[in-house]
Enzyme design. Structure first.
Site, PDB file in Angstrom:
ATOM      1  N   SER A 143      -2.554 -78.489  73.536  1.00 30.28           N
ATOM      2  CA  SER A 143      -3.730 -77.303  73.397  1.00 30.28           C
ATOM      3  C   SER A 143      -4.758 -77.766  74.154  1.00 30.28           C
ATOM      4  O   SER A 143      -5.191 -78.632  74.313  1.00 30.28           O
ATOM      5  CB  SER A 143      -3.866 -77.013  71.758  1.00 30.28           C
ATOM      6  OG  SER A 143      -4.832 -76.359  71.545  1.00 30.28           O
ATOM      7  N   TYR A 156      -5.751 -80.511  63.323  1.00 29.91           N
ATOM      8  CA  TYR A 156      -4.725 -79.820  64.530  1.00 29.91           C
ATOM      9  C   TYR A 156      -5.286 -80.435  65.757  1.00 29.91           C
ATOM     10  O   TYR A 156      -4.340 -80.912  66.662  1.00 29.91           O
ATOM     11  CB  TYR A 156      -5.044 -78.391  64.634  1.00 29.91           C
ATOM     12  CG  TYR A 156      -4.495 -77.640  65.566  1.00 29.91           C
ATOM     13  CD1 TYR A 156      -2.951 -77.555  65.610  1.00 29.91           C
ATOM     14  CD2 TYR A 156      -4.888 -77.117  66.711  1.00 29.91           C
ATOM     15  CE1 TYR A 156      -2.480 -76.747  66.471  1.00 29.91           C
ATOM     16  CE2 TYR A 156      -4.257 -76.430  67.715  1.00 29.91           C
ATOM     17  CZ  TYR A 156      -3.127 -76.231  67.581  1.00 29.91           C
ATOM     18  OH  TYR A 156      -2.496 -75.592  68.285  1.00 29.91           O
TER      19      TYR A 156
END
Ligand SMILES: NC(=O)c1ccc[n+]([C@@H]2O[C@H](COP(=O)([O-])OP(=O)(O)OC[C@H]3O[C@@H](n4cnc5c(N)ncnc54)[C@H](O)[C@@H]3O)[C@@H](O)[C@H]2O)c1
Length: 255
Positions: A143, A156
């Site tokens: 990401s 995350y």
């Protein structure tokens, strides 16, 4: 179909939704034989049905990528079906946002279990096979949060940073054996994984209304726009690429 990966055997995790589903479909469109794996049996069967409906080759597999045994069985199943694995897309992921001082042990375990251990298990399971075959392509889906963080995403982001460094480590160790390992860092893409985070930011509509404040292209990405990059990295067109961090983010990290 133009056959950019004709005959290659591909395994895609998280293939029941979003980027994984789009990737499985894109790989199949270009001649890949695709094992579509997901923890959600119903949704991954839908992915397979949509591939088969247009003449593609695919089968479904139920996997929990946070279990090494389940991941080993997934790779063994692809081999049993098609005798080899040329492409592994480690895409399955979860995003469980929150401020770190309020985050539960369970959230930490699940985030690291799926996003980090899942990718490590995938690489470990497929590497002996790719060594024996003389090559292969591993694509990890990280990401932009593997490079920059955002509010509520400390855990995350930690998991996605690990994915970037896992990729570089694997790339270095197996470069001479024809195994390429690259990582994709998507920006905000329109999929359900973001819904909980969007709620914390004022709701999905608000995020989309103001998206040009953080994603210069001014709109969310579509899963297929990431799948196109997965396809490229899977193909021999990317033969000189390994250890690459491929940012696909509508300009987000250019600011
Ligand atoms: N959508 C975005 O904006 C975005 C941005 C950057 C990175 N990513 C990454 O892209 C990847 C795909 O996410 P998405 O946006 O398509 O989300 P999604 O929620 O649409 O799909 C994720 C899929 O992973 C599956 N999954 C979850 N836990 C699993 C497990 N333990 N075992 C197997 N499968 C499991 C889910 O069932 C689901 O089908 C993730 O790694 C995510 O972190 C997404």
């Amino acid at each position: 179909m133009t056959g950019r990966i004709e005959g290659k055997v591909c395994v895609v995790t998280g293939a029941g939704s979003g980027i994984g589903r789009a990737s499985a479909i894109r790989l199949a469109e270009e001649g890949g034989r695709v094992l579509c794996a997901d923890v959600n049996e119903t949704s991954v069967r839908e992915t397979v049905a949509s591939i088969i409906a247009v003449g593609g080759v695919a089968r479904s597999f139920v996997v929990d990528v946070s279990s090494s045994a389940s991941v080993e069985f997934m790779i063994a199943t692809a081999v049993e079906e098609w005798r080899r694995v040329d492409v592994l897309v480690n895409n399955a992921g979860v995003n469980l946002p929150g401020l770190l001082h309020e985050v539960s042990d369970e959230t930490i375990e699940r985030t690291l279990g799926v996003n980090v251990k899942g990718q490590i298990y995938g690489c470990r399971a497929v590497l002996p096979l790719m060594l024996a075959q003389g090559g292969g392509s591993i694509i990890n889906v990280s990401s932009v949060n593997g490079i920059v963080s955002e509010p509520f995403l400390a855990v995350y982001s930690a998991s996605k940073g690990a994915s970037v460094m896992l990729t570089k480590g694997v790339a270095l160790d197996y470069a001479k054996q024809g195994i390429r390992c690259n990582v994709i860092c998507p920006g905000w893409v329109d999929t359900p994984i973001n819904y909980a985070h969007a709620e914390m930011l004022g709701g999905l509509q608000h995020v989309y209304d103001t998206i040009d404040s953080f994603q210069p292209i001014g709109r969310p990405g579509e899963p297929r726009e990431i799948a196109n990059v997965v396809l490229f990295l899977a193909s021999d067109e990317a033969s000189f690429m390994t250890g690459s961090v491929v940012v696909v983010d509508g300009g987000m990290t250019s600011q």
